[in-house]
Motif scaffolding. Structure first.
Motif, PDB file in Angstrom:
ATOM      1  N   GLY A 114       0.815  -1.207   0.000  1.00 47.38           N
ATOM      2  CA  GLY A 114       0.000   0.000   0.000  1.00 47.38           C
ATOM      3  C   GLY A 114       0.846   1.254   0.000  1.00 47.38           C
ATOM      4  N   ASP A 212     -15.076   3.082   9.335  1.00 47.52           N
ATOM      5  CA  ASP A 212     -15.616   3.018   7.973  1.00 47.52           C
ATOM      6  C   ASP A 212     -16.119   4.386   7.527  1.00 47.52           C
ATOM      7  OD1 ASP A 212     -15.035   0.364   7.709  1.00 47.52           O
ATOM      8  OD2 ASP A 212     -17.052  -0.348   8.191  1.00 47.52           O
ATOM      9  N   LEU A 215     -13.128   6.347   6.453  1.00 48.12           N
ATOM     10  CA  LEU A 215     -12.649   5.946   5.130  1.00 48.12           C
ATOM     11  C   LEU A 215     -13.553   6.514   4.038  1.00 48.12           C
ATOM     12  CD1 LEU A 215     -11.640   2.227   5.839  1.00 48.12           C
ATOM     13  CD2 LEU A 215     -10.145   4.220   5.657  1.00 48.12           C
ATOM     14  N   SER A 219     -12.699   9.242   0.801  1.00 46.20           N
ATOM     15  CA  SER A 219     -13.192   9.105  -0.570  1.00 46.20           C
ATOM     16  C   SER A 219     -13.957  10.344  -1.019  1.00 46.20           C
ATOM     17  CB  SER A 219     -14.102   7.880  -0.643  1.00 46.20           C
ATOM     18  OG  SER A 219     -14.025   7.261  -1.871  1.00 46.20           O
ATOM     19  N   GLN A 243      -6.610  -1.453   7.395  1.00 43.40           N
ATOM     20  CA  GLN A 243      -7.242  -0.133   7.373  1.00 43.40           C
ATOM     21  C   GLN A 243      -6.279   0.937   6.859  1.00 43.40           C
ATOM     22  OE1 GLN A 243      -8.920   0.875  11.176  1.00 43.40           O
ATOM     23  NE2 GLN A 243     -10.922   0.057  10.629  1.00 43.40           N
ATOM     24  N   THR A 245      -3.833   0.535   4.783  1.00 42.15           N
ATOM     25  CA  THR A 245      -3.707   0.343   3.336  1.00 42.15           C
ATOM     26  C   THR A 245      -4.927   0.878   2.612  1.00 42.15           C
ATOM     27  OG1 THR A 245      -2.356  -1.634   3.725  1.00 42.15           O
ATOM     28  CG2 THR A 245      -3.312  -1.369   1.526  1.00 42.15           C
ATOM     29  N   SER A 246      -6.105   0.623   3.173  1.00 49.00           N
ATOM     30  CA  SER A 246      -7.339   1.145   2.571  1.00 49.00           C
ATOM     31  C   SER A 246      -7.326   2.664   2.524  1.00 49.00           C
ATOM     32  CB  SER A 246      -8.562   0.663   3.352  1.00 49.00           C
ATOM     33  OG  SER A 246      -8.702  -0.737   3.271  1.00 49.00           O
ATOM     34  N   ASP A 249      -5.009   3.757  -0.272  1.00 49.31           N
ATOM     35  CA  ASP A 249      -5.581   3.474  -1.589  1.00 49.31           C
ATOM     36  C   ASP A 249      -6.753   4.399  -1.912  1.00 49.31           C
ATOM     37  OD1 ASP A 249      -3.763   1.494  -2.177  1.00 49.31           O
ATOM     38  OD2 ASP A 249      -5.036  -0.151  -1.492  1.00 49.31           O
ATOM     39  N   LEU A 250      -7.462   4.863  -0.877  1.00 47.19           N
ATOM     40  CA  LEU A 250      -8.601   5.761  -1.095  1.00 47.19           C
ATOM     41  C   LEU A 250      -8.174   7.207  -1.330  1.00 47.19           C
ATOM     42  CD1 LEU A 250     -11.134   4.390   1.539  1.00 47.19           C
ATOM     43  CD2 LEU A 250     -11.418   4.357  -0.947  1.00 47.19           C
TER      44      LEU A 250
END
Length: 471
Positions: A114, A212, A215, A219, A243, A245-246, A249-250
């Motif tokens: 990530g 969540d 995150l 976005s 989390q 990494t998410s 990536d977002l």
């Protein structure tokens, strides 16, 4: 391949382990064992990322980064360091040297990949704009960056206000800024209500549903035109590689996986903001270069460099749609006399006023360019012969109908213009395969212009592009 990565480590087995992980993710990997070897490999292979051990046989990750930051070609090359143990003071010194992040062993593979994706993506974006800016520099179109840096504004967002206010108090000795604490459920509305901050620090909650929400906020921010370029840093209270990494990536620019630490957060924000300022300067420089490349600086009209590709596109669209268009070449009559009698400054004033009148005389869809000293090109998309003739005569009247007020002249001066008009090829000619180019169109319009001059000036001469100029 996803990208080129240089692994630097004095221990060959460490390099092999990392190479296996990265090549499995379709990265191309080259290796070096020392700082000296690394610098040679960087010059030879031009990697997108350097992944280095903290300690090397002839130096440290900070030493390597210091060398890279001194060279213009590698000043923005991202460096990711891997440490064998957690040492806060050394970690901070390494970050201050310009290393993007320090990951402690054992390295989580998901988070590693990530981080790699995030850093290479940012580096390539910067490199693409840098290439355009370098072109501007070569053409003499780039501008020097401004020296003034205004005070920064930082928004800290989380699900509880009290801890975040404590963060602000700890940050103040390390970074002077205007801080604003916002609750997570109010963040999007608050950010859109006023001027956007320079940086956002997002505290990721331990609660799964709230994390969540965080995150999703990342976005949403990256989808917003106002927020997409803000420096965005996420802090995890409890380390969670998936989390983190998410978040990367977002669209998060950085993630602190070890929780809040004031000095480190200040350093990371400072690095992100410097990168954002550099990118903003590149974007502005490229925009300035594009303006200079496409527009005439005196009149503000398009220039020849823009006009010729525009005509090529117009020809293609006309062939596809079977809709005719027209081209006018216009030239000021006896313009040299203006310069000789009143001076070049007065001549420039006439050109500026001529450009203004041309813009007012044509339609909004028409293209007006200055293609020579006192020569202009007007392209009329979707125009038939009647429309083209009418516009050409309107232009002639707009210039010659009202005298020009010229600096240095006691009275208004009567100035006229001659125009050569050429139409695009008729459909039956296109079907015969007779080629049409910007050059052939301009040639017909030039011949019509020459005829207008020969006939006494201050007039329009019309020529079909397949015929000789009409008298």
């Amino acid at each position: 391949m996803q990208g080129n990565i240089l692994i630097v480590d004095g221990i060959s087995t460490n390099r092999i382990v990392l190479k296996v992980k990265l090549t499995a993710a379709f990265y191309q990997v080259v290796q070096a064992g020392t700082v000296v070897e690394a610098l040679e490999m960087i010059t030879k292979h031009k990697p997108d990322l350097v992944l280095t051990a903290m300690n090397l046989p002839d130096g440290t990750a900070a030493d390597l980064c210091t060398y890279l930051r001194k060279m213009p070609q590698t000043a923005t090359l991202p460096v990711l360091a891997v440490a064998s143990s957690h040492n806060p003071e050394r970690r901070l010194a390494t970050l201050r040297a310009g290393v993007c992040d320090v990951m402690n062993k054992p390295v989580n593979e998901t988070l590693l990949l990530g981080r790699v994706r995030n850093m290479i993506r940012a580096h390539r974006t910067f490199a693409q704009w840098q290439l355009r800016e370098d072109t501007n520099c070569a053409l003499g179109l780039a501008e020097a960056p401004g020296e003034f840096i205004r005070p920064i504004a930082v928004s800290i967002i989380g699900n509880e206000a009290a801890p975040l206010q404590g963060w602000v108090r700890q940050l103040l000795p390390h970074m002077r800024a205007s801080y604003c604490v916002t609750l997570l459920n109010e963040a999007l509305a608050a950010l859109n209500a006023g001027a956007p901050p320079d940086a956002i620090v997002l505290a990721l909650p331990d609660n799964l549903s709230q994390s969540d929400t965080c995150l999703r906020l990342i976005s949403a921010l990256r989808a917003s035109a106002l927020m997409q370029d803000i420096a965005l840093l996420v802090i995890q209270k409890t380390e969670d590689p998936l989390q983190a990494t998410s978040a990367l990536d977002l669209g998060a620019d950085d993630v602190m996986t070890g929780g809040f630490e004031a000095a480190e957060l200040a350093v990371r924000i400072d690095i992100l903001l410097k990168r954002k300022r550099q990118l903003a300067h590149l974007l502005q420089s490229v925009h300035t270069g594009l303006q200079a490349a496409a527009y005439d600086p005196l009149t503000g009209l398009y220039n020849r460099r823009y006009a010729m590709p525009y005509l090529s596109g117009l020809i293609e669209r006309s062939a596809a749609t079977q809709i005719s268009f027209a081209v006018i070449v216009a030239d000021m009559d006896h313009f040299k006399r203006i310069n000789d009698l009143y001076g070049h400054a007065s001549g420039d004033a006439v050109l500026v006023e001529t450009a203004r009148r041309l813009r007012r005389a044509v339609r909004g869809s028409d293209m007006v360019a200055r293609i020579g000293g006192e020569e202009f090109l007007i392209a009329l998309p979707a125009a038939d012969v009647i429309t083209a003739r009418s516009l050409a005569h309107r232009i002639c009247d707009a210039i010659g109908g009202t005298p020009f007020i010229i600096p240095g002249a006691a009275d208004p001066v009567h100035i006229t213009i001659s125009l050569g008009l050429a139409m695009s090829k008729a459909p039956f000619q296109a079907e015969r395969g007779i080629p049409e180019t910007p050059s052939t169109l301009l040639d017909h319009a030039d011949k019509a212009l020459y005829a207008a001059k020969m006939q006494g000036r201050n007039r329009v001469n019309f020529s079909l592009s397949q015929a000789s100029p009409a008298a």
